[in-house]
Write a protein that holds these residues in place. Structure first.
Motif, PDB file in Angstrom:
ATOM      1  N   VAL A 125       0.834  -1.205   0.000  1.00 33.92           N
ATOM      2  CA  VAL A 125       0.000   0.000   0.000  1.00 33.92           C
ATOM      3  C   VAL A 125       0.868   1.254   0.000  1.00 33.92           C
ATOM      4  O   VAL A 125       0.622   2.207  -0.750  1.00 33.92           O
ATOM      5  N   VAL A 126       1.912   1.272   0.841  1.00 38.99           N
ATOM      6  CA  VAL A 126       2.810   2.429   0.911  1.00 38.99           C
ATOM      7  C   VAL A 126       3.500   2.636  -0.439  1.00 38.99           C
ATOM      8  O   VAL A 126       3.563   3.760  -0.965  1.00 38.99           O
ATOM      9  N   ARG A 127       3.996   1.553  -1.017  1.00 34.68           N
ATOM     10  CA  ARG A 127       4.733   1.647  -2.279  1.00 34.68           C
ATOM     11  C   ARG A 127       3.843   2.181  -3.407  1.00 34.68           C
ATOM     12  O   ARG A 127       4.239   3.093  -4.150  1.00 34.68           O
ATOM     13  N   GLU A 128       2.652   1.626  -3.551  1.00 32.35           N
ATOM     14  CA  GLU A 128       1.775   2.038  -4.635  1.00 32.35           C
ATOM     15  C   GLU A 128       1.204   3.432  -4.403  1.00 32.35           C
ATOM     16  O   GLU A 128       0.971   4.179  -5.356  1.00 32.35           O
ATOM     17  N   THR A 129       0.981   3.796  -3.137  1.00 32.21           N
ATOM     18  CA  THR A 129       0.489   5.142  -2.837  1.00 32.21           C
ATOM     19  C   THR A 129       1.536   6.182  -3.217  1.00 32.21           C
ATOM     20  O   THR A 129       1.230   7.189  -3.879  1.00 32.21           O
ATOM     21  N   GLU A 130       2.772   5.965  -2.789  1.00 32.36           N
ATOM     22  CA  GLU A 130       3.840   6.903  -3.151  1.00 32.36           C
ATOM     23  C   GLU A 130       4.039   6.949  -4.667  1.00 32.36           C
ATOM     24  O   GLU A 130       4.288   8.018  -5.242  1.00 32.36           O
ATOM     25  N   ARG A 143       9.829  13.614  -3.761  1.00 31.87           N
ATOM     26  CA  ARG A 143       8.758  14.606  -3.827  1.00 31.87           C
ATOM     27  C   ARG A 143       7.450  14.006  -3.322  1.00 31.87           C
ATOM     28  O   ARG A 143       6.699  14.631  -2.592  1.00 31.87           O
ATOM     29  N   ALA A 144       7.196  12.761  -3.721  1.00 30.31           N
ATOM     30  CA  ALA A 144       5.985  12.089  -3.260  1.00 30.31           C
ATOM     31  C   ALA A 144       6.007  11.943  -1.747  1.00 30.31           C
ATOM     32  O   ALA A 144       4.999  12.162  -1.070  1.00 30.31           O
ATOM     33  N   ALA A 145       7.161  11.567  -1.200  1.00 30.32           N
ATOM     34  CA  ALA A 145       7.262  11.409   0.251  1.00 30.32           C
ATOM     35  C   ALA A 145       7.011  12.724   0.958  1.00 30.32           C
ATOM     36  O   ALA A 145       6.361  12.775   2.004  1.00 30.32           O
ATOM     37  N   ALA A 146       7.519  13.820   0.375  1.00 31.66           N
ATOM     38  CA  ALA A 146       7.307  15.126   1.000  1.00 31.66           C
ATOM     39  C   ALA A 146       5.840  15.520   0.966  1.00 31.66           C
ATOM     40  O   ALA A 146       5.287  16.038   1.933  1.00 31.66           O
ATOM     41  N   LEU A 147       5.179  15.263  -0.181  1.00 32.97           N
ATOM     42  CA  LEU A 147       3.763  15.576  -0.294  1.00 32.97           C
ATOM     43  C   LEU A 147       2.937  14.771   0.688  1.00 32.97           C
ATOM     44  O   LEU A 147       1.975  15.245   1.277  1.00 32.97           O
ATOM     45  N   LEU A 148       3.329  13.505   0.870  1.00 30.66           N
ATOM     46  CA  LEU A 148       2.599  12.652   1.795  1.00 30.66           C
ATOM     47  C   LEU A 148       2.906  12.975   3.243  1.00 30.66           C
ATOM     48  O   LEU A 148       2.230  12.508   4.149  1.00 30.66           O
ATOM     49  N   GLY A 149       3.966  13.739   3.496  1.00 24.48           N
ATOM     50  CA  GLY A 149       4.283  14.102   4.872  1.00 24.48           C
ATOM     51  C   GLY A 149       5.138  13.080   5.573  1.00 24.48           C
ATOM     52  O   GLY A 149       5.226  13.093   6.799  1.00 24.48           O
ATOM     53  N   VAL A 150       5.759  12.156   4.829  1.00 23.27           N
ATOM     54  CA  VAL A 150       6.586  11.144   5.455  1.00 23.27           C
ATOM     55  C   VAL A 150       7.728  11.795   6.215  1.00 23.27           C
ATOM     56  O   VAL A 150       8.373  12.708   5.732  1.00 23.27           O
ATOM     57  N   GLY A 151       7.954  11.302   7.422  1.00 26.04           N
ATOM     58  CA  GLY A 151       9.085  11.804   8.196  1.00 26.04           C
ATOM     59  C   GLY A 151       8.703  12.650   9.375  1.00 26.04           C
ATOM     60  O   GLY A 151       9.563  13.124  10.102  1.00 26.04           O
ATOM     61  N   GLY A 152       7.424  12.851   9.612  1.00 23.56           N
ATOM     62  CA  GLY A 152       7.028  13.649  10.775  1.00 23.56           C
ATOM     63  C   GLY A 152       5.650  13.261  11.229  1.00 23.56           C
ATOM     64  O   GLY A 152       4.823  12.846  10.436  1.00 23.56           O
ATOM     65  N   PRO A 153       5.357  13.393  12.526  1.00 20.89           N
ATOM     66  CA  PRO A 153       4.050  13.016  13.038  1.00 20.89           C
ATOM     67  C   PRO A 153       2.956  13.880  12.430  1.00 20.89           C
ATOM     68  O   PRO A 153       2.988  15.091  12.539  1.00 20.89           O
ATOM     69  N   GLY A 154       2.026  13.230  11.756  1.00 23.34           N
ATOM     70  CA  GLY A 154       0.943  13.973  11.122  1.00 23.34           C
ATOM     71  C   GLY A 154       1.331  14.500   9.774  1.00 23.34           C
ATOM     72  O   GLY A 154       0.496  14.731   8.914  1.00 23.34           O
ATOM     73  N   ALA A 210      -0.625   5.117   8.850  1.00 22.40           N
ATOM     74  CA  ALA A 210      -0.355   6.523   9.184  1.00 22.40           C
ATOM     75  C   ALA A 210       1.095   6.719   9.599  1.00 22.40           C
ATOM     76  O   ALA A 210       1.722   7.724   9.251  1.00 22.40           O
ATOM     77  N   ARG A 211       1.638   5.737  10.332  1.00 22.44           N
ATOM     78  CA  ARG A 211       3.044   5.844  10.744  1.00 22.44           C
ATOM     79  C   ARG A 211       3.968   5.773   9.531  1.00 22.44           C
ATOM     80  O   ARG A 211       4.949   6.520   9.439  1.00 22.44           O
ATOM     81  N   ARG A 212       3.668   4.884   8.608  1.00 19.83           N
ATOM     82  CA  ARG A 212       4.540   4.719   7.437  1.00 19.83           C
ATOM     83  C   ARG A 212       4.414   5.885   6.454  1.00 19.83           C
ATOM     84  O   ARG A 212       5.401   6.280   5.831  1.00 19.83           O
ATOM     85  N   LEU A 213       3.201   6.424   6.308  1.00 23.18           N
ATOM     86  CA  LEU A 213       2.980   7.479   5.325  1.00 23.18           C
ATOM     87  C   LEU A 213       3.090   8.880   5.911  1.00 23.18           C
ATOM     88  O   LEU A 213       3.267   9.846   5.175  1.00 23.18           O
ATOM     89  N   GLY A 214       2.941   9.004   7.226  1.00 27.48           N
ATOM     90  CA  GLY A 214       3.032  10.322   7.847  1.00 27.48           C
ATOM     91  C   GLY A 214       1.911  11.258   7.457  1.00 27.48           C
ATOM     92  O   GLY A 214       2.086  12.475   7.403  1.00 27.48           O
ATOM     93  N   THR A 215       0.749  10.720   7.159  1.00 22.89           N
ATOM     94  CA  THR A 215      -0.396  11.530   6.747  1.00 22.89           C
ATOM     95  C   THR A 215      -1.667  10.905   7.322  1.00 22.89           C
ATOM     96  O   THR A 215      -1.672   9.712   7.659  1.00 22.89           O
ATOM     97  N   PRO A 216      -2.754  11.663   7.479  1.00 24.53           N
ATOM     98  CA  PRO A 216      -3.988  11.076   8.012  1.00 24.53           C
ATOM     99  C   PRO A 216      -4.481   9.903   7.168  1.00 24.53           C
ATOM    100  O   PRO A 216      -4.423   9.940   5.940  1.00 24.53           O
ATOM    101  N   VAL A 217      -4.967   8.873   7.832  1.00 29.38           N
ATOM    102  CA  VAL A 217      -5.496   7.682   7.163  1.00 29.38           C
ATOM    103  C   VAL A 217      -6.871   7.369   7.747  1.00 29.38           C
ATOM    104  O   VAL A 217      -7.070   7.449   8.964  1.00 29.38           O
ATOM    105  N   VAL A 218      -7.812   7.046   6.881  1.00 22.38           N
ATOM    106  CA  VAL A 218      -9.153   6.629   7.291  1.00 22.38           C
ATOM    107  C   VAL A 218      -9.406   5.245   6.706  1.00 22.38           C
ATOM    108  O   VAL A 218      -9.087   4.996   5.538  1.00 22.38           O
ATOM    109  N   VAL A 219      -9.965   4.345   7.512  1.00 20.79           N
ATOM    110  CA  VAL A 219     -10.237   2.971   7.068  1.00 20.79           C
ATOM    111  C   VAL A 219     -11.741   2.703   7.168  1.00 20.79           C
ATOM    112  O   VAL A 219     -12.379   3.065   8.158  1.00 20.79           O
ATOM    113  N   ASP A 220     -12.299   2.097   6.129  1.00 19.69           N
ATOM    114  CA  ASP A 220     -13.720   1.750   6.144  1.00 19.69           C
ATOM    115  C   ASP A 220     -13.939   0.510   5.291  1.00 19.69           C
ATOM    116  O   ASP A 220     -13.048   0.092   4.543  1.00 19.69           O
ATOM    117  N   LYS A 221     -15.130  -0.059   5.376  1.00 18.10           N
ATOM    118  CA  LYS A 221     -15.465  -1.212   4.550  1.00 18.10           C
ATOM    119  C   LYS A 221     -15.600  -0.790   3.091  1.00 18.10           C
ATOM    120  O   LYS A 221     -16.015   0.339   2.788  1.00 18.10           O
TER     121      LYS A 221
END
Length: 391
Positions: A125-130, A143-154, A210-221
């Motif tokens: 999921v992390v690989r394909e999202t980035e 650039r993708a990692a920066a946009l996703l916020g990887v590397g910092g809480p939230g 959320a920890r791997r991507l550093g961005t808000p994540v929502v999970v649903d069915k």
């Protein structure tokens, strides 16, 4: 009665944004915004000025007025924000990147084994999202990692458009929505015993991603996400979305809002027992609709699969008295006429037997196709921006 000022401001901004979105490229004037929201012209001017400054609204030209100078009309800037939608199926991973208007600007689809273990699945999921972010928005993986916020809480995304409505710069990511088979806990993002994959029971998927991507994540069915996309896309009233792919489930929209139930348990449609001595189902019961449908499909008997689905759908219609039934999922998309006509035929028989009115519940193929669930997953982040969290 002591309304929270920040909450009111976010609510009013969402109202304005939703009207801008609905107006499309032709735009809408400030006067019309005031009339339709009930806000004062001064309040609308402040909100629209802030949205223009932050890049979420722009001028769309001028329109003649009944008196005085022509009115300036405003439009939403779709590219000002994006959300990632992930459809995590039992054997496939589909990731889309959608703009504020819900338009898909990037997509990836790869094979996946949901039983390969949490580390492998989360990594995919992390690989394909980035990857989809990098492809659609340009720039290398960094650039993708920066946009996703990887590397910092939230991450950077959390401080931008996301939580609480617009409040940051344009070209931001709201976060990642993930949709997958249930049952699960939508509020906490924790999986339960996904049918056929008991090893996922209790796994905190939301927090892990959320920890791997550093961005808000929502999970649903998956079915709830698809139903949300349909409601946001214009389906009105109360309807059920039946999804038949590698499994069978339902997304319910009651009175215009997605009905998840107290524990996200609503819509476990595939595991209603319709044959007490029927074949065993991976859920532990016997004679479940899902087991009977999938067995018929495996034999190549689409007519029987549609008949079983129709019987279960008739139970649902009788229970909820809904306005519409929408069918989707890869199995139905492979033989749409057989399922739409087969389910409609069963509903017609039940309606005649019960002396129902002539206006029967219509059955249609759901729009969206193969990426309908993934688009719905993106709406888990997009819809709240427009005050449409429940549809």
């Amino acid at each position: 009665m002591g309304a929270n000022l920040l909450g009111v401001r976010s609510h009013n901004t969402a109202l304005v944004l939703d009207l801008l979105r609905c107006a499309g490229p032709d735009g809408i004037s400030r006067l019309e915004l005031a009339e339709r929201t009930g806000l004062t012209p001064q309040a609308v001017s402040k909100i629209t000025a802030r949205l223009r400054e932050e890049g979420f609204a722009a001028e769309a030209g001028r329109r003649a007025s009944t008196g005085g100078k022509p009115r300036t009309v405003l439009r939403l800037v779709p590219e000002a924000g994006h959300a990632v939608g992930v459809h995590l199926d039992r054997d496939e991973l589909r990731v889309v990147l959608a703009d504020l208007d819900g338009g898909v600007v990037g997509e990836r689809c790869v094979p996946l084994d949901l039983g390969a273990g949490a580390e492998a699945v989360v990594g995919a999921v992390v690989r394909e999202t980035e990857g989809v972010v990098a492809e659609a928005l340009g720039g290398p993986g960094g650039r993708a990692a920066a946009l996703l916020g990887v590397g910092g809480p939230g991450g950077r995304a959390a401080s931008r458009l996301g939580v609480g409505g617009p409040g940051g710069r344009a070209a931001s990511l709201l976060g990642v929505g993930v949709a997958l088979p249930g049952p699960l806990d939508h509020v906490h993002g924790v999986l339960h015993r996904v049918t056929g994959f008991p090893e996922w029971d209790g796994f905190p998927l939301r927090d892990a991603l959320a920890r791997r991507l550093g961005t808000p994540v929502v999970v649903d069915k998956d079915t709830n996400a698809a139903a949300l996309a349909l409601a946001v896309g214009g389906e009105r009233g109360s309807f059920a979305y039946l999804h038949l792919g590698t499994g069978l489930g339902a997304g319910l929209v009651i009175g215009g809002s997605v009905h998840r139930g107290a524990r996200t348990g609503a819509g476990e449609f595939g595991h209603q027992v319709v044959q007490l001595d029927g074949p065993p189902c991976p859920c532990g019961n016997r004679g479940c609709v899902e087991a009977l449908c999938l067995a018929a499909i495996a034999r190549g008997d689409m007519a029987e699969a549609a008949r079983v689905l129709g019987v279960a759908a008739a139970n649902l219609v009788g229970l909820l008295d809904i306005d519409l039934l929408l069918l989707g999922g890869r199995t139905i998309e492979a033989a749409p006429d057989a399922f739409v006509e087969g389910v409609a035929g069963i509903l017609a028989v039940h309606a005649e037997r019960e002396g129902a009115p002539v206006e029967r519940v219509p059955v249609r193929l759901a729009p969206g196709g193969a990426r309908g669930v993934a688009e719905g997953a993106a709406q888990l982040l997009l819809a709240p921006v427009f005050g449409r969290a429940g549809g």
